[in-house]
Structures are given as C-alpha cells and as structure tokens.
Enzyme design. Structure first.
Site, short mmCIF file in Angstrom:
data_model
loop_
_atom_site.label_atom_id
_atom_site.label_comp_id
_atom_site.label_asym_id
_atom_site.label_seq_id
_atom_site.Cartn_x
_atom_site.Cartn_y
_atom_site.Cartn_z
N HIS A 22 12.83 -19.51 -38.91
CA HIS A 22 12.44 -18.31 -38.16
C HIS A 22 12.54 -17.05 -38.99
CE1 HIS A 22 11.95 -15.42 -35.00
NE2 HIS A 22 13.09 -14.86 -35.34
N CYS A 23 13.46 -17.00 -39.95
CA CYS A 23 13.80 -15.72 -40.58
C CYS A 23 12.88 -15.31 -41.74
CB CYS A 23 15.25 -15.75 -41.06
SG CYS A 23 16.46 -15.82 -39.72
N VAL A 24 12.91 -16.09 -42.82
CA VAL A 24 12.30 -15.63 -44.07
C VAL A 24 10.78 -15.49 -43.98
CG1 VAL A 24 12.10 -16.06 -46.55
CG2 VAL A 24 14.23 -16.57 -45.36
#
Length: 463
Positions: free
Chosen positions: A293-295
């Site tokens: 989800h983040c990078v």
C-alpha cells in the site's frame, strides 16, 4: 464548545463547564492507569497488530470493522491475516481486553479513537480520501467531549486539519476545546519478524500542547519509543518522506540493474559487496515493480499536494516512471529469453507466475506488480497460471477485478513440467527452487530467489 443553530447540548451541566485542561487531565489519568478504552477503526494489516499491542499494554480495546466476517472471526479468536499469528489473536480475545464490532455507536464509549483506514489513489492517481471522510462522519455522529481522535492513515500534509477536522467539527464540538485531534503515521511491515508493532518507534504530531501530551501518553504505553513533532502536518510529512526515500532508491537500483546488465555485471553481486561498507550506503534491491500500500502510492500524495504550492516533484515523478515501467521491462526480458533459448514466442507459451503477493512470506497482494505481469502476458497471448503458497485465491481488487477468484496451482514436478517458462515475481521462503529449475526449461528470476540453486543454473535468467 460550538453547537449548530438551534442545538442544545445533552451533556450534564458539570461536564459542559469542564475546561479543556480538565478534560485532558482526566483522559491522561485514564491513559496512565490503562483504564482508557481504545477503539481502532479498521482491522486490517495496520489496525489488527495495533489492537494486539494496545491490549497487551493493558488497554480495553474495541476493534471496529465494516466487514461482518472479520468481526465474527476476531471475536472467535481467529486471524484473517497470515502476517498476524492466530494464537496472538486468540490470546488477545481470551484476555478479555478485546471485542470486535461493526456498530459505530460503540465508538461513543471509547476514550481514544484510532483511524486505520485505506487511502488509495483514484484511477487518475489522485488521493482518494473517501474512507477517511466516511470514518470522520461516523465518529462525528457519536463524538463526545474529552475524546482523543488520531488519524494513522498515510496521506498528504494537511489532511488531519483540512479534511478530517471539519468532518468531526460538524458534530458541533471543536478540536482543541472539546476533543483532541492528532496524527501518528502507521509503520507496519507485514511479515517482518524483527520489528513488530510494539518495537517500532512512533511519530506523533498535534497542533496543541495538550494533545501532544496525550499522544505521548497513549503511544508511550504501547510502543517502545515515541518521537513527537511540532504538529500534525509535520507528522504527515514524516511518513511520506520515509516512503518517498524508498521509492526513489528502488527506482535508482532498478535503473542500475539495466545499466549493469548491458555491461555484463551482476547487480546482485554489486549490492552484496557495496553493503559491506559500514557507513554511507544502504542496500536496496531491484524487482519486477513496486507493491504494497505504501511505496507505490504515498509519493503521489505529495506530488498531488505540491501542485497547490506550484512546486515540481521531479525526483518523485521520475522514480514513479521507472518503477511503473519495471514489470514491462521484465516481460521484455522474458520475451527475449523465450525466443533466444527456446525458439518460442510469448504468444501461446505456457508461463508459470511464481508469487502474486507483493512481498515474500505474506498474503498481502495490495498493488502487487504480479497482477500487471499476469495481465500483460495474457494480453500478449500467453497462457498463464500462478503458484503462491500464501495466496491460494486472488482476492478482489479495484484495478485487477477480472483476476479475482483465480486459484494457485498445486506444486509438483509433474505440474511444473508442463510450463515453458517460470517467472519468479515473489521470493517466498520455503519454495523448492531446485525443483523449479529442474522441471521448467526457462526460469526468469526477478528477485535473486534462485541464488542458492546449484543444478541447472544455465536455465536461469536474471531480470
């Protein structure tokens, strides 16, 4: 305390007159004594580990989720995440300090409400804050004086005050006067055995001293170390900075891989040697694209917000271009290898995709580049199957809905022998890479997963 026109407070007169300082003192005492009830909205990869850590710290925890199946399972002591062992969930439930619910009214009983909901990008790569907005409205319907509300979802600097705060203040209560509002970015790394929730330092930020103190007391009871910053915007920027750092460096090493490949240099050997330097270098590794989800998502939150200030984000956008192109470069490498090694076209070839989780040893498929690989190979006419010991069935996703429901093939030498090539997209431990290379005539390895394979190394192509 503000109220909408014609509205009168239903609070007792004594509580209406209570000052914000007194409210903070009362909440602080409840946090210190562990009498406080902590509600966590979203029982996913962030919320569930946080619930376990808070319950282990002695708090009474209410886990809120809109998925009835998750609620039922959690109350029965079952984990729905491979990265969260079932015995930890069962122990939390058995302690009597945790209950799951799908009823928003239960949030009124909480002293602290922690928001752990998704913040995806729209199809146009713009921030989608609909989950935060919807959650803010749910909380506003039951918000009472003296509660602490904390946003943990990753987002652009200013979201807490510009998006969440107005939704909460629609209740007639005012942040900093009637309730407390802060931000503390999640730092979960699913599957990381070295750094669990309690061991990872927490950044906290709020716009007033009373809330900053309450955040320190709440998270200080749950994690080993709290790192306070001056306000919510700074804390929001910290999280983006962490993930942009990773995105840019992964893009750099993906570009170096292409350069060194042309020069006949093994990028993996270069990285192993470079990381022997005890200062000034941190290893990052190439791969088939970014996942999780983040990078892949968070850098574009800052890109979007930076437009408001007329500031270009060239590094972020260039890194995004390189990382987005990575799956397509892998397919070109596979196509060339099929032609050179097997005299075959990708059209009509049987391809095994090994791993659809975005990282090793988890069942998390969010933003997995494996889905791009699968769809693009099939678009080119290949017949594609997948094997993933952690993902037996591809879940429903917004971007790759047609893939939902496809199942992992069984692992056997006989089944593997039916493929022309295997593409290693996720380097799960426990996979028998010796059998893979012995059974399939061509193995495209994007993760250096076959580094330990001794026999049939001539079948392996790094990509």
């Amino acid at each position: 305390m503000r109220h909408t026109s014609g509205e009168t407070s239903s609070l007792p007169a004594g509580q209406q007159a209570e000052t914000v300082t007194a409210l903070a003192a009362r909440l602080g005492a409840r946090l210190d004594s562990r009498e406080a009830v902590v509600a966590i909205i979203g029982m996913g990869y962030v919320g569930l580990p946080l619930a376990i850590a808070a319950a282990n710290a002695g708090f009474q925890v209410t886990g809120f989720d809109i998925d009835p199946a998750k609620v039922t399972g959690l109350n029965a002591g079952r984990s729905h995440l491979s990265s969260v062992p079932q015995d930890r969930v069962a122990a939390m439930v058995a302690s009597g300090r945790f209950t799951a619910t799908g009823e928003p009214a239960r949030l009124a009983n909480a002293d602290a409400i922690l928001i752990c909901v998704p913040t995806p990008l729209s199809r146009y790569r713009e921030p989608d804050l609909s989950f935060i907005v919807a959650t803010g409205r749910q909380i506003a319907a039951v918000l009472r004086r003296g509660q602490l509300v904390v946003l943990e979802s990753t987002t652009w600097p200013g979201t807490t005050n510009e998006v969440l705060k107005p939704e909460l203040e629609a209740s007639g209560l005012e942040a900093g006067e009637d309730f407390f509002l802060g931000y503390s970015p999640e730092r979960e790394d699913p599957g990381n055995a070295s750094f669990g929730t309690s061991a990872i330092p927490r950044v906290t930020g709020a716009d007033d001293a009373l809330t900053r103190d309450l955040l320190q007391r709440l998270y200080g009871a749950i994690v080993a170390r709290v790192v306070p910053v001056r306000d919510a915007r700074t804390a929001e920027a910290v999280k983006l900075t962490e993930n942009i750092f990773r995105s840019v460096n992964i893009a750099l090493v993906n570009e170096l891989k292409l350069i060194y490949e042309r020069m006949g240099i093994d990028i993996w050997e270069v990285i192993e040697a470079a990381k022997s330097k005890p200062f000034g270098y941190m290893p990052f590794y190439p791969g088939p694209g970014l996942g999780g989800h983040c990078v892949p998502i968070d850098p574009f939150y800052l890109t979007w917000k930076a437009r408001e200030f007329g500031v270009p984000t060239r590094f972020i956008e260039l890194a995004g271009e390189i990382n987005t192109a990575a799956p397509h470069r892998v397919i070109e490498r596979l196509t060339d290898a099929l032609s050179a090694r097997l005299r075959r076209s990708v059209h009509g070839a049987r391809i095994l995709l090994l791993g659809v989780a975005y990282k090793k040893n988890v069942d998390d498929t969010r933003e997995s580049p494996a889905f791009v690989l699968l769809e693009e190979l099939e678009r080119r006419g290949a017949e594609v199957a997948f094997h993933d010991p952690f993902v037996p069935v591809i879940p429903m996703t917004r971007e790759h809905a047609p893939l939902a429901g496809r199942t992992s093939i069984a692992w056997s030498a006989e089944a593997l022998a039916g493929f022309d090539a295997a593409l290693v997209a996720t380097d799960h431990d426990g996979v028998d890479y010796e059998t893979l290379t012995a059974s399939v005539p061509l193995v495209i390895d994007t993760r250096n997963a076959t580094a330990g394979v001794i026999a049939n190394r001539d079948r392996i192509v790094r990509a």
